[in-house]
Each structure stands twice: as C-alpha cells, then as structure tokens.
Design a protein around this motif. Structure first.
Motif, PDB file in Angstrom:
ATOM      1  N   HIS A 221       0.871  -1.089  -0.048  1.00  0.00           N
ATOM      2  CA  HIS A 221       0.069   0.039  -0.041  1.00  0.00           C
ATOM      3  C   HIS A 221       0.777   1.170   0.155  1.00  0.00           C
ATOM      4  N   GLN A 222       0.353   2.400  -0.760  1.00  0.00           N
ATOM      5  CA  GLN A 222       1.125   3.561  -0.785  1.00  0.00           C
ATOM      6  C   GLN A 222      -0.020   4.613  -0.630  1.00  0.00           C
ATOM      7  N   SER A 223       0.515   5.555   0.163  1.00  0.00           N
ATOM      8  CA  SER A 223      -0.489   6.667   0.680  1.00  0.00           C
ATOM      9  C   SER A 223       0.492   8.035   0.558  1.00  0.00           C
ATOM     10  N   VAL A 224      -0.352   9.372   0.468  1.00  0.00           N
ATOM     11  CA  VAL A 224       0.221  10.673   0.625  1.00  0.00           C
ATOM     12  C   VAL A 224      -0.162  10.996   1.932  1.00  0.00           C
ATOM     13  N   ILE A 225       0.806  11.428   2.721  1.00  0.00           N
ATOM     14  CA  ILE A 225       0.325  11.807   4.001  1.00  0.00           C
ATOM     15  C   ILE A 225       0.623  13.453   4.200  1.00  0.00           C
ATOM     16  N   ILE A 226      -0.275  14.084   4.559  1.00  0.00           N
ATOM     17  CA  ILE A 226      -0.232  15.655   4.655  1.00  0.00           C
ATOM     18  C   ILE A 226      -0.510  16.253   5.871  1.00  0.00           C
ATOM     19  N   ASP A 227       0.508  17.039   6.392  1.00  0.00           N
ATOM     20  CA  ASP A 227       0.561  17.443   7.907  1.00  0.00           C
ATOM     21  C   ASP A 227       0.416  19.107   7.608  1.00  0.00           C
ATOM     22  N   THR A 228      -0.885  19.334   8.287  1.00  0.00           N
ATOM     23  CA  THR A 228      -1.142  21.112   7.940  1.00  0.00           C
ATOM     24  C   THR A 228      -1.844  21.485   9.337  1.00  0.00           C
ATOM     25  N   SER A 229      -1.602  22.799   9.491  1.00  0.00           N
ATOM     26  CA  SER A 229      -2.380  23.341  10.659  1.00  0.00           C
ATOM     27  C   SER A 229      -3.862  23.418  10.456  1.00  0.00           C
ATOM     28  N   ILE A 255      -4.074   9.965   2.090  1.00  0.00           N
ATOM     29  CA  ILE A 255      -4.814   9.489   0.839  1.00  0.00           C
ATOM     30  C   ILE A 255      -4.276   8.610   0.043  1.00  0.00           C
ATOM     31  N   GLN A 256      -5.014   7.508  -0.005  1.00  0.00           N
ATOM     32  CA  GLN A 256      -4.502   6.205  -0.858  1.00  0.00           C
ATOM     33  C   GLN A 256      -5.067   6.261  -2.222  1.00  0.00           C
ATOM     34  N   ASP A 257      -5.633   7.243  -2.633  1.00  0.00           N
ATOM     35  CA  ASP A 257      -5.960   7.431  -4.113  1.00  0.00           C
ATOM     36  C   ASP A 257      -4.973   7.324  -5.127  1.00  0.00           C
ATOM     37  N   ALA A 258      -4.935   6.568  -6.135  1.00  0.00           N
ATOM     38  CA  ALA A 258      -3.661   6.307  -6.978  1.00  0.00           C
ATOM     39  C   ALA A 258      -3.372   7.548  -7.590  1.00  0.00           C
ATOM     40  N   ARG A 282       4.269  13.811   2.160  1.00  0.00           N
ATOM     41  CA  ARG A 282       5.411  12.739   1.697  1.00  0.00           C
ATOM     42  C   ARG A 282       4.520  11.666   1.329  1.00  0.00           C
ATOM     43  N   VAL A 283       5.372  10.947   0.384  1.00  0.00           N
ATOM     44  CA  VAL A 283       4.519   9.775   0.165  1.00  0.00           C
ATOM     45  C   VAL A 283       4.984   8.332   0.931  1.00  0.00           C
ATOM     46  N   PHE A 284       4.299   7.802   1.573  1.00  0.00           N
ATOM     47  CA  PHE A 284       4.500   6.633   2.153  1.00  0.00           C
ATOM     48  C   PHE A 284       4.457   5.341   1.856  1.00  0.00           C
ATOM     49  N   THR A 285       5.126   4.455   1.495  1.00  0.00           N
ATOM     50  CA  THR A 285       5.098   3.087   1.089  1.00  0.00           C
ATOM     51  C   THR A 285       5.001   2.060   2.308  1.00  0.00           C
ATOM     52  N   GLU A 286       4.037   1.214   2.543  1.00  0.00           N
ATOM     53  CA  GLU A 286       4.071   0.205   3.424  1.00  0.00           C
ATOM     54  C   GLU A 286       5.162  -0.727   3.442  1.00  0.00           C
ATOM     55  N   ASP A 287       5.813  -0.957   4.526  1.00  0.00           N
ATOM     56  CA  ASP A 287       6.856  -1.947   4.588  1.00  0.00           C
ATOM     57  C   ASP A 287       6.400  -3.297   4.711  1.00  0.00           C
ATOM     58  N   LEU A 288       7.266  -4.296   4.474  1.00  0.00           N
ATOM     59  CA  LEU A 288       6.950  -5.614   4.524  1.00  0.00           C
ATOM     60  C   LEU A 288       6.152  -6.219   5.703  1.00  0.00           C
ATOM     61  N   GLU A 289       6.602  -5.390   6.917  1.00  0.00           N
ATOM     62  CA  GLU A 289       6.022  -5.995   8.213  1.00  0.00           C
ATOM     63  C   GLU A 289       4.735  -5.602   7.999  1.00  0.00           C
ATOM     64  N   HIS A 290       4.320  -4.241   7.773  1.00  0.00           N
ATOM     65  CA  HIS A 290       2.948  -3.840   7.647  1.00  0.00           C
ATOM     66  C   HIS A 290       1.998  -4.603   6.604  1.00  0.00           C
ATOM     67  N   PHE A 291       2.534  -5.095   5.545  1.00  0.00           N
ATOM     68  CA  PHE A 291       2.051  -5.750   4.521  1.00  0.00           C
ATOM     69  C   PHE A 291       1.550  -7.242   5.096  1.00  0.00           C
ATOM     70  N   PHE A 292       2.706  -7.731   5.581  1.00  0.00           N
ATOM     71  CA  PHE A 292       2.539  -8.987   6.342  1.00  0.00           C
ATOM     72  C   PHE A 292       1.389  -9.207   7.115  1.00  0.00           C
ATOM     73  N   LEU A 293       1.329  -8.103   8.256  1.00  0.00           N
ATOM     74  CA  LEU A 293       0.512  -8.052   9.289  1.00  0.00           C
ATOM     75  C   LEU A 293      -1.151  -7.852   8.920  1.00  0.00           C
ATOM     76  N   ARG A 294      -0.959  -6.733   7.696  1.00  0.00           N
ATOM     77  CA  ARG A 294      -2.121  -6.463   7.110  1.00  0.00           C
ATOM     78  C   ARG A 294      -2.879  -7.822   6.436  1.00  0.00           C
ATOM     79  N   THR A 295      -1.746  -8.717   5.954  1.00  0.00           N
ATOM     80  CA  THR A 295      -2.463  -9.547   5.060  1.00  0.00           C
ATOM     81  C   THR A 295      -3.105 -10.802   6.013  1.00  0.00           C
ATOM     82  N   ILE A 296      -2.634 -11.067   7.158  1.00  0.00           N
ATOM     83  CA  ILE A 296      -2.839 -11.839   8.062  1.00  0.00           C
ATOM     84  C   ILE A 296      -4.305 -11.189   9.008  1.00  0.00           C
ATOM     85  N   GLU A 297      -4.232 -10.016   9.098  1.00  0.00           N
ATOM     86  CA  GLU A 297      -5.221  -9.656   9.894  1.00  0.00           C
ATOM     87  C   GLU A 297      -6.520  -9.639   8.714  1.00  0.00           C
TER      88      GLU A 297
END
Lengths: 302, 257
Positions: A221-229, A255-258, A282-297
């Motif tokens: 999974h990839q998402s855009v993370i925005i931090d604003t006031s 935002i996960q919109d492609a 910033r663009v965040f790419t899920e790491d393998l641990e996240h992917f693995f845990l998401r898959t089993i969850e």
C-alpha cells in the motif's frame, strides 16, 4: 518440473490443526520463501516435507515422486531445521565427516564445503566453541555437503551478522542459478523479499497468500501523508477531489487514491492555492512488516 | 560399515567414554582391595564390619574368589553401567539436538539403530575385557594363589555369559531414550529396574525378573542360581526382543519434533 508438491496437506495434533489443507507447487530453480508467525505451521510443514512427521491427510511429492517409506531421493535433499545443532565434542570437520559417512559420500566434499561456507579457520575447532553464526554456517555446510538439488532451510540466516547474511544470500542465489531449488522459511521479511522469487504466507496452518516478487511490490500500500495546521479545511477540500481519504487523531491526512500517490504535487499546489499552509507532504510506502500483518489480519477477519 | 564408523566417530572426545571405564574399573580395584585385606590376617582382624562381610561372602584370597567378585560386579554393576551407555548413545541425539540430522538420510533409520547397537555391544564388551585386564594386573601384583579345581575356561564362560545377558537388557533402555527424547527417562528406567531387581530377588521371584537374572546367574546368590530355568532365559530374551522391536518401530514411525 515441480520439485515440491503438496496437495491438501494437513496435520492435526489432537484437536489442534497445525497445517490445514495446504497445497503448494515449487518449481525447479525457484527460491520459495515461506512467511508466518511463530506457531503458524512452518516447521510442521517442513518436517512433513522431510518425512519426520506423518501427515494426517493429503499428499507430498518430491521430484514428482510420492514421499513414502520407499522414497529414495534423500541424497538430493539438504536441510536445516531451526537452530542448527552439532556434536559438541567433535570439530567442524569431524561433524561433517559424520554427515558424509551417513550420506555415504566422498570425504573430499568435506573440504569443499568448509571452503565454501568460509569455515576454514575453524576446521579443527570443536563445535561447542563456535559462535552462533558459525554454528549456523556449520548447519548450512551439513545441508549442502552433498550438493543437493533441493534445499529446505528453516530460518537459515538466524544468528548471522550482516556480512554473513549477505554471504549466505549470495550463496543461495548462486545455488538457485545453478538449478538448485530452495525452500526457506524465515521471520526476517526483508531477507525473504530480497531472496525469494515467490512468497507464501502461512497463518494458522493455512496458506493465505502466495505472490511473486513483482506482485509483492504492486501489493504494498502507498499513501500520501499531509501535515497541515488546517486539517479540517484541507480534508473538506481534498475530499472533493480524491477518494480513500482519512484523517488521523494526530491531524495527519492520509490519501490512498492512486492519482494522489502518483502526483502528490497536485495536492501541494491545490492547498497552496486555497491558502492552506502545509507543514509536510510525503509519499509513504507500506513496509513488509505492515504488509504481512495486514495480510494475516485481513484473513483473520474474513 | 560407514554408518557404524560414523557412530564410533561420535564417541571421540566424549567424556562418558573414559568415565565409563573408570567407573566400571572400580570393580576389579575394589576386588583387589578385598583380596589384599583377606590375605593379611592382621589387617582383616582390624577391619571389623568388613571382616564380617568377608565371612558372609565366603571368599578367600585367590584367583577364584577374585574372579567371582568380578563376575558378580558384572551381573549387578553391568546393568547400571551398560544402561548408562545405552541411555547416552540414544539420548544424546536429543540432548545435543542432532536427532533431526538423522531423519532424512539415504541411510535407513533401522540401519542407524543397528549401528548404535553395534557400538553399544563393542563398548560393553570392551568394558568387560578391560576389567579382566585390570584384574589380571592387580591379581598378579597381589600374587594371588590358584585354587585346585578352578578352571579359567569355566569362569570365562560364566563371566562372558553374564556380560551377554546384561547386554541383552539394553534394548528397552534405547526405546525409553527415544520415547523420552533424552537421558532422563532411560536413566530413570535403569534405576527403577535396579531397585525392582533387588526387591523382587528378595521375594524369591528374581529368576523371572529380567533385570535380576544376570545377577543371579553371576552367582550373587548361589542358592537361587540353581532355580534359573529355560523360562528365565526366555523371559530375558523376550524382554530384549520387545525392546528392540519397540525401538525400531518408534524410530521409524513416530513423529519427530
């Protein structure tokens, strides 16, 4: 050619099902990585592949031949299960001599494998004084001494230092290039991802996901993370333009919109035009641990 | 043959090998101490309770008595020492964690059992011979007398038959080592059989209890030796065969974790 085939393989210990109708096909020259939590059934599966545990039901075929009492292909298979153990009173060379005699192979292969696993300086050291990493190398040497066509390795890089991990990775890749098939389990996800052509995820005894190396990268999974006031104003504006948008307690907008992931600069210019000041995007790419845990969850909730 | 060599190689530098020889070698040494004291009436007179024991054993300072002590030590002590050896040979594969390396090999699991049993046999007979050598050495130093009517051949027959009877009792221990996955279960079994052998022998039924039979045969209780019959030996042989069968079946068929 399929080197390992399991069909609806199950193992029950009383009422507990350790492996549940598991079917895999592993082809020649493939490096197949097996991921799973502790107790997921990895070692039980490996022990069934090696004839150490009898399946409750289902079939195992190795090199296209059924695994039964008359199976005679054991010298085509090398294995390492969990922590390697060696005879503590024997030296590295003597430990390998024991295996060479049991495998009925020429003793010249002992020196070759010692060289290959970089154990030369420990040839005459007793196994009990070896570091964990060198115990692991000796375990791998025992698995590889007879140049098997199939290597079954349970946690092969446990205890190795970073240089050792790279060495073993390179060695396994070379073996695969020479036609050996490698089936390995590990909890070190990043290592599996670097090494394996194909990955199987096992959870509660079931094979819940199987994917190739390229599938893996597409499925992260990839998402855009925005931090604003001005999080609420930003959310209102961005919701009109993108789907899969959410706000966290910290005030971060994800935002996960492609389209957003592919072009985060659009978000930047939109918010600036609206007069909303940005602290970070910033663009965040899920790491393998996240992917693995998401898959089993995901599978657990299904 | 290479499998047997592999099993012998595993013994290299193993502390239990010299320990077993030292422990078993205590029998001829103690026997020699007995002979030394008996041969000196003044020393015997000063030895109090020991003199009473000597009297009850009806032994004198000669080769016949010395070898009799050696045979009795085999009949009773052999069960313990050989039992320890068997426990170690099989149990170590689990305590050292190497049992899993013996599972998926071109060597059949039955052959592996046979190789271990071969090592057990050679080791046990080596201990048996070792005690004879120590006895010959110490007996010569003590200048022991030969007694009329003593036949070395007859004695050797009894000594090695006792060794063989003790040896046969090893197979159930192998089974307990595999089943218990280590030393503890087989060692417990050895101790239990020794205790039971004493109790059952005291009740007069020792001739039908496998672990008491070698001791009785060795002459620890000459009154009972005459009671040993074909059924006694059949029970012992049956126990050994059952132990062998269980060991092979377990090693071949049980799930190995």
């Amino acid at each position: 050619m399929s080197i390992i085939t399991t069909h609806e393989l199950s193992k029950n210990f009383g009422t507990f099902t350790a492996v549940d109708s598991l079917s895999v096909h592993i082809r020649e020259g493939e490096i197949y990585g097996f991921l799973g939590l502790n107790g997921a059934g990895k070692t039980t599966l490996i022990r069934m592949l090696l004839g150490m545990i009898k399946p409750s039901s289902g079939l195992v075929q190795l090199f296209g031949r059924p695994l039964n009492a008359s199976f005679d292909g054991w010298n085509e298979i090398g294995y390492l299960i969990e922590t390697p153990h060696n005879y503590p009173n024997l030296t590295v060379k003597e430990n390998l001599q024991v295996i060479a005699k049991l495998r009925k192979i020429a003793s010249k292969q002992i020196d070759e494998v010692i060289e290959r696993l970089h154990l030369s300086s420990y040839t005459h050291s007793k196994a009990e004084v070896l570091s964990l990493g060198n115990q692991q190398r000796l375990g791998l040497a025992k698995a590889m001494i007879h140049k098997p066509k199939l290597l079954i390795l349970d946690e092969p890089i446990n205890g190795l230092d970073p240089a050792g991990i790279v060495e073993i990775r390179t060695l396994l890749q070379e073996l695969a290039q020479q036609g050996s098939t490698i089936f390995l389990s590990s909890h070190i996800l990043s290592e599996i991802a670097k090494l394996a052509n194909r990955i199987g995820i096992i959870h509660q005894g079931k094979l819940i996901h199987e994917l190739t190396q390229s599938d893996l990268h597409h499925q992260l999974h990839q998402s855009v993370i925005i931090d604003t006031s001005e999080a609420q104003a930003s959310l209102k504006h961005l919701s009109a333009e993108f789907s899969d948008i959410s706000i966290y307690d910290s005030g971060e907008i994800h935002i996960q919109d492609a389209r957003a992931v592919a072009h985060p600069e659009i978000i930047n210019s939109d918010l600036v035009k609206q007069g909303i000041p940005l602290r970070q995007i910033r663009v965040f790419t899920e790491d393998l641990e996240h992917f693995f845990l998401r898959t089993i969850e995901t599978k657990a909730t299904v | 043959m290479s499998i047997i060599l592999a099993e012998f190689l595993k013994l290299k530098r193993a502390p239990i090998v010299p320990i077993s020889f030292v422990a078993f070698g205590l029998a001829p040494v103690m026997g020699a101490v007995f002979m030394f004291i008996i041969s000196d009436p003044e020393l015997l007179a000063k030895s109090g309770a020991f003199a009473v024991k000597i009297e009850s054993m009806r032994i004198t300072a000669n080769w016949s008595s010395y070898f009799m002590i050696l045979t009795q030590a085999m009949g009773v002590g052999g069960v313990l020492i050989f039992g320890f050896i068997m426990s170690w040979l099989f149990g170590r594969e689990y305590s050292d964690g190497t049992a899993k390396d013996m599972m998926a090999l071109p060597t059949s699991r039955t052959q592996l059992i046979h190789a271990k049993l071969s090592v057990y046999t050679v080791w046990s007979f080596a201990l048996s011979l070792f005690n004879i050598l120590i006895a010959l050495l110490l007996g010569s130093l003590l200048n022991l007398d030969s007694t009329s009517g003593f036949s070395v051949f007859d004695w050797a027959q009894i000594y090695f038959t006792t060794t063989f009877l003790v040896l046969l009792l090893g197979t159930p221990i192998a089974y307990f080592a595999l089943k218990g996955k280590g030393y503890l279960a087989p060692l417990g079994f050895v101790v239990l059989t020794l205790v039971l052998a004493q109790i059952i022998a005291a009740t007069g039924l020792g001739t039908y209890f496998p672990w008491a039979i070698p001791g009785i045969f060795s002459g620890t209780s000459s009154d009972y030796k005459a009671l040993l019959n074909v059924f006694s030996y059949m029970i012992l042989a049956g126990t050994s065969l059952l132990g062998y069968f269980l060991t092979v079946q377990y090693w071949k068929n049980a799930d190995q974790f």
